[in-house]
Motif scaffolding. Structure first.
Motif, PDB file in Angstrom:
ATOM      1  N   ALA A 117      20.922  36.512  63.876  1.00  0.00           N
ATOM      2  CA  ALA A 117      19.783  36.792  62.984  1.00  0.00           C
ATOM      3  C   ALA A 117      20.144  37.876  61.982  1.00  0.00           C
ATOM      4  O   ALA A 117      19.772  37.805  60.804  1.00  0.00           O
ATOM      5  CB  ALA A 117      18.558  37.201  63.800  1.00  0.00           C
ATOM      6  N   GLY A 118      20.886  38.879  62.431  1.00  0.00           N
ATOM      7  CA  GLY A 118      21.330  39.937  61.531  1.00  0.00           C
ATOM      8  C   GLY A 118      22.288  39.424  60.481  1.00  0.00           C
ATOM      9  O   GLY A 118      22.218  39.799  59.308  1.00  0.00           O
ATOM     10  N   ARG A 119      23.180  38.528  60.900  1.00  0.00           N
ATOM     11  CA  ARG A 119      24.138  37.952  59.949  1.00  0.00           C
ATOM     12  C   ARG A 119      23.409  37.111  58.895  1.00  0.00           C
ATOM     13  O   ARG A 119      23.703  37.204  57.700  1.00  0.00           O
ATOM     14  CB  ARG A 119      25.172  37.095  60.672  1.00  0.00           C
ATOM     15  N   ALA A 120      22.470  36.302  59.320  1.00  0.00           N
ATOM     16  CA  ALA A 120      21.723  35.479  58.361  1.00  0.00           C
ATOM     17  C   ALA A 120      20.962  36.360  57.377  1.00  0.00           C
ATOM     18  O   ALA A 120      20.960  36.097  56.167  1.00  0.00           O
ATOM     19  CB  ALA A 120      20.764  34.551  59.104  1.00  0.00           C
ATOM     20  N   LEU A 121      20.340  37.425  57.887  1.00  0.00           N
ATOM     21  CA  LEU A 121      19.567  38.315  57.013  1.00  0.00           C
ATOM     22  C   LEU A 121      20.471  39.025  56.023  1.00  0.00           C
ATOM     23  O   LEU A 121      20.179  39.052  54.820  1.00  0.00           O
ATOM     24  CB  LEU A 121      18.777  39.333  57.844  1.00  0.00           C
ATOM     25  N   ILE A 122      21.587  39.598  56.492  1.00  0.00           N
ATOM     26  CA  ILE A 122      22.442  40.338  55.566  1.00  0.00           C
ATOM     27  C   ILE A 122      23.133  39.402  54.592  1.00  0.00           C
ATOM     28  O   ILE A 122      23.373  39.775  53.435  1.00  0.00           O
ATOM     29  CB  ILE A 122      23.448  41.257  56.295  1.00  0.00           C
ATOM     30  N   ASP A 123      23.435  38.171  54.989  1.00  0.00           N
ATOM     31  CA  ASP A 123      24.019  37.228  54.033  1.00  0.00           C
ATOM     32  C   ASP A 123      23.046  36.950  52.894  1.00  0.00           C
ATOM     33  O   ASP A 123      23.440  36.941  51.720  1.00  0.00           O
ATOM     34  CB  ASP A 123      24.438  35.933  54.727  1.00  0.00           C
ATOM     35  N   ASP A 124      21.773  36.738  53.222  1.00  0.00           N
ATOM     36  CA  ASP A 124      20.762  36.508  52.183  1.00  0.00           C
ATOM     37  C   ASP A 124      20.541  37.766  51.340  1.00  0.00           C
ATOM     38  O   ASP A 124      20.471  37.711  50.107  1.00  0.00           O
ATOM     39  CB  ASP A 124      19.436  36.071  52.803  1.00  0.00           C
ATOM     40  N   ALA A 125      20.439  38.908  52.014  1.00  0.00           N
ATOM     41  CA  ALA A 125      20.191  40.169  51.306  1.00  0.00           C
ATOM     42  C   ALA A 125      21.370  40.529  50.404  1.00  0.00           C
ATOM     43  O   ALA A 125      21.173  41.015  49.287  1.00  0.00           O
ATOM     44  CB  ALA A 125      19.917  41.290  52.310  1.00  0.00           C
ATOM     45  N   MET A 126      22.585  40.276  50.871  1.00  0.00           N
ATOM     46  CA  MET A 126      23.768  40.606  50.074  1.00  0.00           C
ATOM     47  C   MET A 126      23.843  39.740  48.827  1.00  0.00           C
ATOM     48  O   MET A 126      24.199  40.225  47.744  1.00  0.00           O
ATOM     49  CB  MET A 126      25.035  40.455  50.924  1.00  0.00           C
ATOM     50  N   ALA A 127      23.511  38.467  48.949  1.00  0.00           N
ATOM     51  CA  ALA A 127      23.506  37.593  47.774  1.00  0.00           C
ATOM     52  C   ALA A 127      22.494  38.098  46.744  1.00  0.00           C
ATOM     53  O   ALA A 127      22.786  38.148  45.540  1.00  0.00           O
ATOM     54  CB  ALA A 127      23.192  36.155  48.179  1.00  0.00           C
ATOM     55  N   ALA A 128      21.319  38.496  47.204  1.00  0.00           N
ATOM     56  CA  ALA A 128      20.295  39.040  46.298  1.00  0.00           C
ATOM     57  C   ALA A 128      20.747  40.370  45.707  1.00  0.00           C
ATOM     58  O   ALA A 128      20.518  40.657  44.525  1.00  0.00           O
ATOM     59  CB  ALA A 128      18.969  39.195  47.039  1.00  0.00           C
ATOM     60  N   HIS A 129      21.410  41.191  46.505  1.00  0.00           N
ATOM     61  CA  HIS A 129      21.898  42.498  46.057  1.00  0.00           C
ATOM     62  C   HIS A 129      22.942  42.346  44.943  1.00  0.00           C
ATOM     63  O   HIS A 129      22.871  43.020  43.914  1.00  0.00           O
ATOM     64  CB  HIS A 129      22.489  43.247  47.255  1.00  0.00           C
ATOM     65  N   VAL A 130      23.890  41.448  45.152  1.00  0.00           N
ATOM     66  CA  VAL A 130      24.938  41.245  44.144  1.00  0.00           C
ATOM     67  C   VAL A 130      24.339  40.689  42.851  1.00  0.00           C
ATOM     68  O   VAL A 130      24.706  41.118  41.754  1.00  0.00           O
ATOM     69  CB  VAL A 130      26.057  40.333  44.697  1.00  0.00           C
ATOM     70  N   ALA A 131      23.394  39.769  42.967  1.00  0.00           N
ATOM     71  CA  ALA A 131      22.722  39.235  41.776  1.00  0.00           C
ATOM     72  C   ALA A 131      21.964  40.346  41.057  1.00  0.00           C
ATOM     73  O   ALA A 131      21.960  40.414  39.819  1.00  0.00           O
ATOM     74  CB  ALA A 131      21.771  38.103  42.170  1.00  0.00           C
TER      75      ALA A 131
END
Length: 161
Positions: A117-131
């Protein structure tokens, strides 16, 4: 004329004996950092994360499989105290985003593991962060971004940061 240039001009008038040109750089770095923080934290908040929690999850994620570090390694890599890491881990563990486990080789030691669950959340958050970061840098072309990154790296190195 921006605020920093206006301040610089005032000091040139009031203290022409001082070379106040460093104000033009340091003042702008300070103002840019202050302006960036709310822009960055707004994205983290969309994922229910504070700045420190995002940092812990991102640090674990970028380690690669098995996404594990000791609390001490997390403290060193996030540049905060072990007490601050512990508080962040408490919040993340309560949400099921990380787990603390006994170390396989030393039962007294603990490791921190990123959960699925942490990996899924940070993957989504990181994509939004980089954008978001790309959006924040839209005013600069690729060449200017490269130059700025290189200059800031040189400054950070000279300051031991």
């Amino acid at each position: 004329m921006d605020h920093v240039a206006a301040v610089h001009a005032q000091w040139r008038t009031e203290r022409p004996d001082l070379d106040t040109t460093p104000l033009l750089v340091i003042g702008r770095i300070h103002r840019v950092a202050a302006a960036l923080t709310p822009e960055l934290t707004a994205v983290y908040a969309r994922f229910g994360l504070g700045e420190g929690e995002f940092d812990v999850l991102a640090t674990l994620r970028r380690q690669g499989e098995p996404f594990t570090l000791s609390p001490g390694e997390l403290a060193a890599r996030t540049m905060v105290t072990s007490g601050a890491v512990s508080k962040r881990l408490d919040r993340l563990e309560a949400r099921g985003l990380v787990e603390r486990r006994a170390d396989a080789t030393d039962g007294r030691a603990r490791t921190v593991v990123l959960t699925p669950a942490g990996r899924a959340l940070i993957d989504d958050a990181m994509a939004a962060h980089v954008a978001n970061e790309a959006r924040l840098l839209e005013a600069l072309g690729a060449r200017d971004r490269d130059t700025l990154a290189r200059l800031l790296a040189r400054l950070a190195e000279s300051l031991g940061a």
